[in-house]
Scaffold this active site. Structure first.
Site: not given
Ligand code: NAD
Ligand code: TYD
Length: 336
Positions: A34, A118-120, A143, A147, A242, A273, A275
């Site tokens: 993606t 995720t913790d979300e 999202y 998850k 933030n 903000d 939603p």
């Molecule tokens: P990312 O968006 O950087 O990467 C996701 C990857 O999945 C991409 O390479 C994308 O191409 C691939 N992908 C998406 N849809 C797909 C599909 N249908 N088939 C095959 N591949 C697909 O995300 P990330 O931040 O690296 O997150 C990775 C995992 O960790 C996710 O499951 C996310 O929920 C979890 N996670 C992320 C965070 C965070 O802060 N980013 C925290 C906790 C958990």
């Molecule tokens: P984000 O990095 O999108 O992670 P998550 O929503 O999964 O926690 O956002 C982190 C925090 O920052 C969240 O409270 C939303 C806020 N945020 C902004 O204030 N401005 C931005 O442009 C983005 C992307 C996030």
């Protein structure tokens, strides 16, 4: 051993591949590529397949080509704001994709299914407490709902069909190779280009932040030493509002870029903000600490420095991932 890492061309998946790469297991990555993925993220010694996990036939084909001993499942649509615009790609990738993978893991009798979550899924914790592994699920965004659903299906396959599994629920990650849509990489990119820094609402939202390499180390540890069917919370013991985080980032960016103090802060713009914006995520990571001895290896200041240095040294990568092809994919899926 052949290990499958899904989503390995993304942010955390590629960090995990770098963590696993020095060991003797054969590594295979499957990714849909993606907008959030980049081939440049994937280490050289990894076999790469391009496939959409929501496409059952494609997943079946992959499992006919390879015999996997274990699976690390990270592939997902991962950005909350996108899920608010359109949740369907999240249902397809995160729910259907996970179920397709579980089904093949079951049929092919893989040893372990590592589900990275995720913790979300726990919702927003606003009373000063912390999420523990037994906290009830209460997802608020599309999202986190997708998850949470995927976590439930992993447990259901474990309980009903006996697939050995682990689930990890981690807080917000930051570090290299993160697509510049999430807070930290977006703001680094905007500061570099003197663009506004859109802070949602009053900026008083709280997140726990963990350096991505420490997440990868934790996943690897759970894989080798975790107990079957257990959930492990992973977090940085590092909560920031933030606006405080953004101010720290601005200060560091001014100093790295040799700009007068206050230059980056002047880019802060308070915007409408998000939603359903979750007020606070706060993770209690004491189970993985006590059982497996894991704790973050870097402080937030160190991790942030490393992250900024990486983005400044990799302007080609930033340019590439924000260029035409990626933008086009994004527009087709989520509009402008
Ligand atoms: P990312 O968006 O950087 O990467 C996701 C990857 O999945 C991409 O390479 C994308 O191409 C691939 N992908 C998406 N849809 C797909 C599909 N249908 N088939 C095959 N591949 C697909 O995300 P990330 O931040 O690296 O997150 C990775 C995992 O960790 C996710 O499951 C996310 O929920 C979890 N996670 C992320 C965070 C965070 O802060 N980013 C925290 C906790 C958990
Ligand atoms: P984000 O990095 O999108 O992670 P998550 O929503 O999964 O926690 O956002 C982190 C925090 O920052 C969240 O409270 C939303 C806020 N945020 C902004 O204030 N401005 C931005 O442009 C983005 C992307 C996030």
């Amino acid at each position: 051993m052949t290990i499958l890492v899904t989503g390995g061309a993304g942010f955390i998946g590629s960090s995990l591949l770098r963590q696993l790469a020095p060991f003797k297991e054969r590594l295979v990555c499957v990714d849909k590529f993606t907008y959030a993925a980049s081939q440049d993220n994937v280490p050289d010694n990894v076999e790469l397949y391009m496939a959409d996990l929501a496409d059952e036939e494609a997943v079946r084909y992959l499992f006919e080509q390879e015999t996997f001993t274990d699976i690390f499942h990270l592939a997902a649509e991962s950005h909350v704001d996108n899920s608010i615009k359109d949740c369907k790609p999240f249902i397809e990738a995160n729910v259907i994709g996970t179920v397709n993978l579980l089904q093949l893991a079951l049929e092919k009798e893989v040893n372990r299914f590592m589900h990275i979550s995720t913790d979300e899924v726990y919702g927003s914790i606003e009373d000063g407490g912390y999420f523990v592994e037994t906290t009830s699920y209460d997802p608020k965004s599309p999202y986190s709902a997708s998850k949470a659903s995927s976590d439930h299906f992993v447990r259901a396959y474990g309980e009903t069909y006996g697939i050995p599994y682990f689930i990890t629920n981690c807080s917000n990650n930051y570090g290299q190779n993160q697509f510049p849509e999430k807070l930290i990489p977006l703001f680094i990119n905007n500061i570099i280009h003197n663009k506004p820094l859109p802070v949602y609402g009053d900026g008083n939202y709280t997140r726990d932040w963990l350096y991505v390499k420490d997440h990868a180390i934790a996943i690897d540890l759970v894989f080798h030493r975790g107990r079957n069917k257990e959930t492990y919370n992973i977090g940085g013991f590092n909560e920031w509002k933030n606006i405080d985080l953004v101010r720290l980032l601005c200060k560091k960016m001014d100093s790295k870029l040799g700009r007068p103090a206050g230059t980056s802060e002047s880019l802060i713009t308070y915007v409408k903000d998000r939603p359903g914006h979750d007020l606070r995520y706060a993770i209690d990571a004491s189970k993985i600490n006590k059982e497996l001895g894991w704790k973050p290896s870097v402080t937030f200041e160190e991790g942030l420095e490393k992250t900024i240095d990486w983005y400044l040294a990799n302007s080609d990568w930033l340019q590439h991932v924000t260029s035409g092809t990626y933008q086009e994919y994004y527009k087709n899926h989520y509009g402008s």
